[in-house]
Design a protein around this motif. Structure first.
Motif, short mmCIF file in Angstrom:
data_model
loop_
_atom_site.label_atom_id
_atom_site.label_comp_id
_atom_site.label_asym_id
_atom_site.label_seq_id
_atom_site.Cartn_x
_atom_site.Cartn_y
_atom_site.Cartn_z
N ASN A 25 -77.16 -0.11 -27.48
CA ASN A 25 -75.80 -0.05 -26.97
C ASN A 25 -75.55 -1.16 -25.94
N SER A 26 -76.50 -1.37 -25.04
CA SER A 26 -76.31 -2.42 -24.03
C SER A 26 -76.36 -3.81 -24.66
N LEU A 27 -77.22 -4.00 -25.67
CA LEU A 27 -77.22 -5.29 -26.38
C LEU A 27 -75.90 -5.50 -27.13
N GLN B 164 -73.26 -6.60 -24.72
CA GLN B 164 -73.41 -7.99 -24.28
C GLN B 164 -72.99 -8.98 -25.37
N HIS B 165 -73.26 -8.66 -26.64
CA HIS B 165 -73.08 -9.63 -27.73
C HIS B 165 -72.08 -9.18 -28.78
N TRP B 166 -71.12 -8.34 -28.45
CA TRP B 166 -70.22 -7.77 -29.45
C TRP B 166 -69.37 -8.83 -30.13
N LYS B 167 -69.07 -9.94 -29.45
CA LYS B 167 -68.21 -10.98 -30.04
C LYS B 167 -68.88 -11.67 -31.23
N ALA B 168 -70.18 -11.61 -31.32
CA ALA B 168 -70.91 -12.26 -32.41
C ALA B 168 -70.79 -11.51 -33.74
N SER C 87 -68.46 -8.37 -34.09
CA SER C 87 -67.41 -7.36 -34.12
C SER C 87 -66.08 -7.95 -33.70
N THR C 88 -64.99 -7.28 -34.06
CA THR C 88 -63.67 -7.74 -33.66
C THR C 88 -63.23 -7.14 -32.33
N GLN C 89 -63.86 -6.05 -31.90
CA GLN C 89 -63.55 -5.46 -30.60
C GLN C 89 -64.80 -4.82 -30.02
N ASP C 90 -64.76 -4.58 -28.71
CA ASP C 90 -65.91 -4.02 -28.00
C ASP C 90 -65.89 -2.49 -28.10
N TYR C 91 -66.80 -1.95 -28.89
CA TYR C 91 -66.93 -0.50 -29.05
C TYR C 91 -67.96 0.10 -28.09
N PHE C 92 -68.68 -0.72 -27.38
CA PHE C 92 -69.88 -0.30 -26.66
C PHE C 92 -69.59 0.02 -25.20
N ASP C 93 -69.21 1.28 -24.94
CA ASP C 93 -68.93 1.71 -23.58
C ASP C 93 -70.24 1.97 -22.84
N PRO C 94 -70.21 1.95 -21.50
CA PRO C 94 -71.44 2.15 -20.71
C PRO C 94 -72.11 3.50 -20.96
N GLN C 95 -71.34 4.54 -21.31
CA GLN C 95 -71.93 5.86 -21.55
C GLN C 95 -72.57 5.96 -22.94
N GLY C 96 -72.26 5.02 -23.82
CA GLY C 96 -72.85 5.04 -25.15
C GLY C 96 -72.25 6.04 -26.10
N ALA C 97 -71.00 6.43 -25.87
CA ALA C 97 -70.37 7.45 -26.71
C ALA C 97 -70.23 6.97 -28.16
N PHE C 98 -69.82 5.74 -28.35
CA PHE C 98 -69.62 5.24 -29.71
C PHE C 98 -70.95 5.20 -30.47
N VAL C 99 -71.96 4.65 -29.84
CA VAL C 99 -73.28 4.60 -30.48
C VAL C 99 -73.80 6.01 -30.71
N GLY C 100 -73.53 6.90 -29.80
CA GLY C 100 -73.95 8.29 -29.97
C GLY C 100 -73.31 8.93 -31.19
N VAL C 101 -72.05 8.60 -31.44
CA VAL C 101 -71.34 9.20 -32.57
C VAL C 101 -71.73 8.55 -33.89
N VAL C 102 -71.73 7.22 -33.95
CA VAL C 102 -71.97 6.56 -35.24
C VAL C 102 -73.45 6.39 -35.58
N LEU C 103 -74.32 6.43 -34.59
CA LEU C 103 -75.76 6.28 -34.85
C LEU C 103 -76.52 7.56 -34.53
N GLY C 104 -76.29 8.10 -33.36
CA GLY C 104 -77.08 9.24 -32.89
C GLY C 104 -76.87 10.52 -33.67
N ILE C 105 -75.64 10.92 -33.87
CA ILE C 105 -75.36 12.20 -34.54
C ILE C 105 -75.90 12.22 -35.97
N PRO C 106 -75.62 11.20 -36.81
CA PRO C 106 -76.18 11.26 -38.18
C PRO C 106 -77.71 11.28 -38.21
#
Length: 182
Positions: free
Chosen positions: A109-111, A114-118, A120-139
């Motif tokens: 999530n922190s990486l 830092q590098h979302w522009k390389a 992705s079209t927008q920054d999905y990576f919040d400091p709490q990691g909610a997006f990564v938690g939903v799209v990666l962690g839950i499944p």
């Protein structure tokens, strides 16, 4: 003496002890109150399903190829687990692999932040990691749960096989002893 919510606990010498209050303050007391908190309004939407729809609508599914790749990876992991459900060695390896990915999810999530522009079209990576938690962690966590279920099932089948073999061995041994006595 105080319990964990800061209320005084009566001493044992003072008579019968009342049961301690194990419900933390501000905790819903009933299932109805809990559902009201879960489905109630918040700053952005009026309920859980609206939150899910808002989350889904906020993602640019057409242009975010990395999300499709992540989904394909997760689908591949699920297929491997289901296809190899009776091969405990392979399923255990996938379990270990998922554990490694989940362990490093915060770092990923922190990486990503830092590098979302390389990629992705927008920054999905919040400091709490909610997006990564939903799209990666839950499944992956649900996949881990499925793996545990399959491993417990295989262990139960193995116990039954061992017990049957033990009973057959004891039966044959008793039969031999009976023949010797006769």
């Amino acid at each position: 003496r105080l319990n964990f919510v800061g209320e005084p606990v009566p001493s044992e010498a003072g008579g019968a002890m009342a049961p301690p209050n194990l419900v933390p303050p501000n905790m819903p007391a009933s299932m109805g109150e809990l559902m009201a908190v879960f489905n109630g309004p918040n700053a952005y939407t009026t309920g859980f399903w609206e939150d899910v729809q808002a989350f889904s609508a906020a993602i640019d599914w057409k242009n975010e190829r990395w999300l499709w790749a992540l989904g394909a990876y997760e689908a591949l992991i699920w297929l491997i687990v289901i296809k190899n459900r009776r091969r405990w060695e392979r399923v255990s390896f996938v379990f270990f692999l998922n554990c490694v990915v989940l362990y490093f999810a915060e770092r990923l999530n922190s990486l990503g932040a830092q590098h979302w522009k390389a990629f992705s079209t927008q920054d999905y990576f919040d400091p709490q990691g909610a997006f990564v938690g939903v799209v990666l962690g839950i499944p992956l966590l649900f996949c881990q749960l499925l793996i545990v279920f399959f491993l417990l099932r295989e262990a139960a089948v193995m116990v039954v096989k061992v017990k049957r073999l033990e009973l057959r061995t004891n039966f044959a041994k008793n039969k031999k002893e009976e023949k010797k006595e006769n």
